[in-house]
Design a protein around this motif. Sequence first.
Motif, PDB file in Angstrom:
ATOM      1  N   TYR A  88       0.838  -1.210   0.000  1.00 23.70           N
ATOM      2  CA  TYR A  88       0.000   0.000   0.000  1.00 23.70           C
ATOM      3  C   TYR A  88       0.869   1.255   0.000  1.00 23.70           C
ATOM      4  O   TYR A  88       0.627   2.193  -0.783  1.00 23.70           O
ATOM      5  N   SER A  91       2.675   1.695  -3.277  1.00 27.15           N
ATOM      6  CA  SER A  91       1.755   2.170  -4.309  1.00 27.15           C
ATOM      7  C   SER A  91       1.523   3.667  -4.194  1.00 27.15           C
ATOM      8  O   SER A  91       1.429   4.373  -5.202  1.00 27.15           O
ATOM      9  N   LYS A 100      -3.427   1.265  -8.364  1.00 28.35           N
ATOM     10  CA  LYS A 100      -3.188   1.642  -6.986  1.00 28.35           C
ATOM     11  C   LYS A 100      -3.751   0.579  -6.035  1.00 28.35           C
ATOM     12  O   LYS A 100      -4.845   0.069  -6.221  1.00 28.35           O
ATOM     13  N   GLY A 102      -5.151  -0.471  -2.392  1.00 30.33           N
ATOM     14  CA  GLY A 102      -5.845   0.146  -1.276  1.00 30.33           C
ATOM     15  C   GLY A 102      -5.321  -0.327   0.075  1.00 30.33           C
ATOM     16  O   GLY A 102      -4.471  -1.215   0.174  1.00 30.33           O
ATOM     17  N   LYS A 103      -5.859   0.267   1.139  1.00 30.26           N
ATOM     18  CA  LYS A 103      -5.470  -0.127   2.487  1.00 30.26           C
ATOM     19  C   LYS A 103      -5.960  -1.542   2.795  1.00 30.26           C
ATOM     20  O   LYS A 103      -6.967  -1.981   2.263  1.00 30.26           O
ATOM     21  N   LYS A 105      -7.954  -4.453   4.515  1.00 32.32           N
ATOM     22  CA  LYS A 105      -9.317  -4.441   5.052  1.00 32.32           C
ATOM     23  C   LYS A 105      -9.510  -5.599   6.013  1.00 32.32           C
ATOM     24  O   LYS A 105      -8.769  -6.577   6.002  1.00 32.32           O
TER      25      LYS A 105
END
Length: 414
Positions: A88, A91, A100, A102-103, A105
């Motif tokens: 993350y 990116s 990209k 994402g964080k 989850k």
Amino acid sequence: MKARYQYRFYPTDQQQQSLAQLFGCVRVVWNDALAICKQKELLPSNNDLQKLVITQAKKTVEREWLSVVSNIPLQQSVADLGVAYKNYFDSLKGKRKGKKVGKPKFKKKTNQQSARFRIGGFSIKGHEVYLTKIGNVKPIWSRDLPSGFTSFDSTETAKTRTCSPSSPTSVTVIKDCANRYFLSFVVEIDPVCIDAKNQSIGIDLGIKTFAVMSNGEKAESPDYSRLDKRIRKLQKKLASLPKDTKRRNRTRIKIAKLHNQITDTRKDFLHKLSTKVVSENQAIVLEDLNVSGMVKNRKLSRAISLQGWREFRTLCEGKSEKLNRDFHVISRWEPTSQICSECGYKWGKLDLKIRSVQCLNCRTEHDRDENAAKNINKVGIGHCHDSKRTQREGKTGTPAHLSEVSRITEASAR
């Protein structure tokens, strides 16, 4: 290079209960570690997280059941969270190529479940794979596992497989949404040298015709419409059912099984096509497609998503590396459908309904997709026509439309 080998297995009832406990513990450790990371301003190290969510958590009443399962998958879950955060941040800084990331989850109980065993947590003996605190499972050896492992006939007696230095260092146990179980190995393999029949090939990807080759061959895409209609019907039914009910859970599993049928059909088609293309050609050239932008078209988004263009590109790239092939991807801005592949004359943009056109300069009749595939091949191997010189010699025309019968030889939906 690394390659993944995945095998399905059928656990016993007792093993299913043990695996359910393992998946639950791995999921809880991940979620606890992620919750701590979100509360901290600075990201804790993996060792600190393991002490908090595993070592100290086992001493509490709320998490004492973590001691029931093997400690190796729990530690690996925390390590995987660290890798997810690293991807993350890379990116965000532009160090990681592609879309990209994402964080991380929180994991859900209804999603795909997985647990990874490292060396010391598993071993391969005979037909079986031993997993710590799970027992021996018997995968379906659909193909040979590299690194000295050989396949067995049903008449053979069980033999012990000794691990060589290049043997798998880990195995991932996977349970998908349709309650299917898999063992996934990642092993190191050596590239293989096989002579190719053709020098190069360009491929133009589409919807109705999945791939049109520069040599004139075409590959029709499988028909997913029947299964897709059933999925949409069940999804409407699922939306009206109350949560946490048996009927909703049964409907969810039905939808997952239909998705698996589409995935398996697409994967089988893409594997066979990519193997054929890579094995017969020394250089493979594809066009870089803006799939994320194309799916914004509401009329074509569902059909585009079902094709698997990106998966096909990934398979071709991986198999090209395995067989020592040259893999090229040209820019998405190359006007491959606007240039005559014979003389290089540029006629401009064409409506999507136009499937065949005749060049004004050389009078050659072209199929739209086959012409684009030939141009993709020429640009990829660096032998493109001098289109500017041809435009100066010929007459520059406006983009063709359906009303121009003299230039368009066939118009139909793609």
